[in-house]
Scaffold this motif. Sequence first.
Motif, PDB file in Angstrom:
ATOM      1  N   SER A  97      -4.422  -0.160  -4.180  1.00 41.35           N
ATOM      2  CA  SER A  97      -3.934   1.043  -3.415  1.00 41.35           C
ATOM      3  C   SER A  97      -3.442   0.549  -2.322  1.00 41.35           C
ATOM      4  N   THR A  98      -2.643   1.499  -1.785  1.00 40.94           N
ATOM      5  CA  THR A  98      -1.485   1.747  -0.542  1.00 40.94           C
ATOM      6  C   THR A  98      -1.224   2.853  -0.437  1.00 40.94           C
ATOM      7  N   THR A  99      -1.522   2.836   1.131  1.00 42.73           N
ATOM      8  CA  THR A  99      -1.169   4.203   2.457  1.00 42.73           C
ATOM      9  C   THR A  99       0.087   4.017   2.775  1.00 42.73           C
ATOM     10  N   ASP A 100       0.073   2.661   3.339  1.00 43.40           N
ATOM     11  CA  ASP A 100       1.127   2.153   3.848  1.00 43.40           C
ATOM     12  C   ASP A 100       2.461   0.983   3.841  1.00 43.40           C
TER      13      ASP A 100
ATOM     14  N   TYR B 160      -1.089   3.984  -6.358  1.00 42.14           N
ATOM     15  CA  TYR B 160      -1.809   2.613  -6.569  1.00 42.14           C
ATOM     16  C   TYR B 160      -0.646   1.976  -7.739  1.00 42.14           C
TER      17      TYR B 160
ATOM     18  N   TRP C 242      -3.204  -3.721   1.328  1.00 43.73           N
ATOM     19  CA  TRP C 242      -3.482  -3.770  -0.789  1.00 43.73           C
ATOM     20  C   TRP C 242      -5.118  -3.635  -0.520  1.00 43.73           C
TER      21      TRP C 242
ATOM     22  N   THR D 277      -2.056   8.647  -1.953  1.00 41.84           N
ATOM     23  CA  THR D 277      -1.428   7.319  -2.286  1.00 41.84           C
ATOM     24  C   THR D 277      -1.219   6.783  -3.425  1.00 41.84           C
TER      25      THR D 277
ATOM     26  N   VAL E  22       1.637   7.382  -7.648  1.00 43.34           N
ATOM     27  CA  VAL E  22       1.300   7.923  -6.781  1.00 43.34           C
ATOM     28  C   VAL E  22       0.482   9.229  -6.998  1.00 43.34           C
TER      29      VAL E  22
ATOM     30  N   TYR F 279       8.360   6.901  -2.357  1.00 39.70           N
ATOM     31  CA  TYR F 279       6.616   7.404  -2.309  1.00 39.70           C
ATOM     32  C   TYR F 279       7.509   7.258  -1.071  1.00 39.70           C
TER      33      TYR F 279
END
Length: 320
Positions: free
Chosen positions: A69-72, A45, A76, A43, A39, A270
């Motif tokens: 990568s993702t934020t949710d 990764y 992706w 974000t 993280v 996360y």
Amino acid sequence: MKSKSKIFVALISCLCMIKITAQNPIIKHIFTADPAPIVHKGTLYLYTGHDVASETDTNYKMADWHVFSTTDMATWKDHGAPLSPSTFSWATGDAYAAQCIERNGKFYWFVSTFHKKDEISGGGAAIGVAVSDSPTGPFKDAIGKALVINEMTTDMKYGWDDIDPTVFVDDDGQGYLFWGHGTCKWVKLKENMIEMEGAISTFKPKNYIEGPWVYKRKDLYYLVYPGAGTKPEMIEYCTATNIAGPWTYQGIIQENVTNSFTTHPGIIDYKGKSYFFYHNGSLPTGGSYRRSVCVDYMYYNEDGTIQKIIQTTEGVSKIK
């Protein structure tokens, strides 16, 4: 006509539900393996290997390493393959398990591949380290040579024991590198993350095979690895109050995975939840050499022990 419309709407609803609930594997457009999450600045990764073996191949073909990568935890982004064995002038062979870590504003990607036969090494598995100013690259060879070569470890009498690096920086700033097939090896790293500090140590956790993942939670160190002594692999783990051990065996937390005789742990916290990444062979035409990364929730007991991982096709929920 109305009934047909209702059937159509119901069908679309079912398809949407399938799309939402069948998240695993999380990467579907290519075959991926050996997940390693970090993280950085909000974000997550995910660093993976990339299986390119055909359906009839009977061994690994791993072309390069990818970054996603993702934020949710639901969407992706593929950042491509910023690193491959060809990045290293000394390397040959495939892109085996790897892990990236950030320190002092730089990203150090520890990878396992094979070494060319030359005046430095007679060949065999080796560990290199690449560096970048960004989590998505570009990456370059950090030292122009392998960090670990087969000649440095002699406890296992074969050439592929120096694989699967996991890297960890403790609360006091001391860095550590763990790796190994057959036995687990570890060494301290200097602050620059590209030099070893002191001698390499070797030990054999119960049922240990390969693919270690080392991290710390509260005051407890965790060593998680594919084990069970035979394939198909299962994920087992040990804990310790000191990074140097002794390590206490705690048991199996993940049973055999679908359609693959290997699996590989990647663990991260996360946005308030704990996640367990792994791979299986569940995509169409997938298998032990055409694997796919999945993720499910991870839970701890009050004493710090890990609850059994429940493997699902639904995966984890989108973070709102």
